[in-house]
Enzyme design. Structure first.
Site, mmCIF file in Angstrom:
data_model
loop_
_atom_site.group_PDB
_atom_site.id
_atom_site.type_symbol
_atom_site.label_atom_id
_atom_site.label_comp_id
_atom_site.label_asym_id
_atom_site.label_seq_id
_atom_site.Cartn_x
_atom_site.Cartn_y
_atom_site.Cartn_z
ATOM 1 C CE LYS A 113 -4.488 -1.559 1.117
ATOM 2 N NZ LYS A 113 -5.643 -1.693 1.973
ATOM 3 C CE LYS A 195 -6.512 -8.423 -2.458
ATOM 4 N NZ LYS A 195 -6.799 -7.997 -1.098
ATOM 5 C CE LYS A 198 -13.608 -4.185 -0.395
ATOM 6 N NZ LYS A 198 -12.697 -3.796 0.683
#
Ligand code: ATP
Ligand code: LTN
Length: 331
Positions: A113, A195, A198
């Site tokens: 992130k 992966k 969303k």
């Protein structure tokens, strides 16, 4: 005999994908008869990345509605919103004082992130796994159903439980993950090496639980495969492997029999059938969801009762913790 406890949470940080569904949500309902289940909407976690307040409020209710639409019965399981139960933040502070910086530095989700958004390197993103450990340990959870990407965070929760127990005496149950053999890691439809997420910028990479039927068909048609032209389940064909996993979950057929069915038939037919299987699988959830979102009072009643029950259980654990670390009991 008291039932064993299950805890899990989903962030209201975006619309839920079939990755969230297959890796986590789908299993939640099936656990509720055997276990005492707590399912949380983890809004405190969601604000570690920037959120638009109005959207966060809507999405939190959406996740609640999707919990119920996917078969969780609020009479059996406790459904609640994390920010309604202050014990989560409170335990998180205590646990942060026994967490090593090095442990947090090694978290792959944090590393990924921070690579993505250099402009928002906030401390919450770094301490996020401590809050997750608090969620789980407050309820003395035996089992935590999650996708494969949460393994490392779970390991930290186990480690902190052990460390606290050793330092102060037995306080926390050491939880175990419940991770599916199949579908614990659903991959992006556009890049099967990453992966399904969303928060992907490319909306063709994921299928949302609330996508309409034509959108689902279009996204599956565009899903990346390979030039082998043979429907087979192997690592060399990661796109196809992922689609076969999705097919298997939604149809309840095992992968081998699906592969046999498409022997000698091209990808086109396979994808068309897969689209129908997914469309049919999601339809009842979507219909129930739309019914529920028009019953705001009902949802409010669910999260209100949920918070009361969750506060009761988590309060018991937090009081023990405060006492053990040496805080004076509130008069
Ligand atoms: P983001 O994709 O935005 O980083 P997320 O979807 O991973 O967020 P959550 O909403 O908190 O984060 O995830 C809820 C649950 O869904 C977790 O148990 C997680 O492991 C699972 N999950 C998320 N993505 C997948 C996936 N692609 N395959 C399987 N399980 C998944
Ligand atoms: N970190 C998780 C969401 C999460 C969670 C939890 C999952 C927060 N608290 C407790 C299980 C148990 C994620 O999927 N990103």
């Amino acid at each position: 005999m008291e039932k064993k406890k299950v805890f899990s949470g989903i962030q209201p940080s975006g619309a839920l994908t079939i990755g969230n569904y297959i890796g986590a949500l789908k299993n939640f309902a099936s656990l509720q008869d055997e276990y005492d289940c707590f399912y949380c909407i983890v809004d405190l976690h969601a604000i570690t990345v920037p959120q638009i307040p109005k959207d966060l409020r809507k999405r939190s209710l959406d996740v609640l509605a999707l919990y119920i639409a996917s078969g969780i019965n609020p009479e059996k399981s406790t459904l609640f919103i994390q920010s309604h139960v202050p014990a989560h933040s409170e335990l998180s502070w205590v646990l942060s004082t026994i967490t090593y910086m090095g442990q947090l530095n090694r978290m792959t989700q944090y590393k990924e992130k921070t690579k993505k958004s250099e402009e928002n390197l906030n401390a919450g993103l770094f301490t996020y796994p401590i809050l997750m450990a608090s969620d789980i340990l407050l309820y003395q959870a035996d089992f935590v159903p999650v996708g494969d990407d949460q393994k490392q965070h779970l390991e930290l929760a186990r480690d902190l439980a052990d460390r606290f127990n050793n330092r102060y005496s037995e306080t926390f149950k050491v939880p175990e993950g419940l991770i599916n053999k199949f579908g614990a890691r659903i991959m992006s439809l556009q890049n099967p090496e990453t992966k399904m997420s969303k928060s992907d910028d490319d909306e063709n990479a994921y299928i949302l639980l609330l996508d309409d039927s034509d959108t689902i068909r279009r996204k599956i048609k565009r899903a990346v495969t390979d030039s082998e032209g043979v429907v087979a389940y192997r690592d060399e064909q990661p796109g196809l492997k992922n689609l076969l996993n999705i097919y298997s979950v939604f149809s309840n057929e095992d992968v081998e029999s699906i592969v046999r069915k498409y022997d000698g038939i091209g990808y086109g037919m396979f994808k068309e059938d897969l689209a129908e299987v997914v469309v049919e699988g999601l339809k009842p959830i979507r219909e129930k969801y739309y019914q529920l979102t028009s019953s705001k009072d009902y949802l409010e009643d669910v999260y209100k009762k949920g918070a009361e029950k969750a506060s009761y259980f988590s309060g018991k654990t937090l009081r023990k913790v405060y006492k053990k670390v040496g805080f004076i009991q509130r008069a």
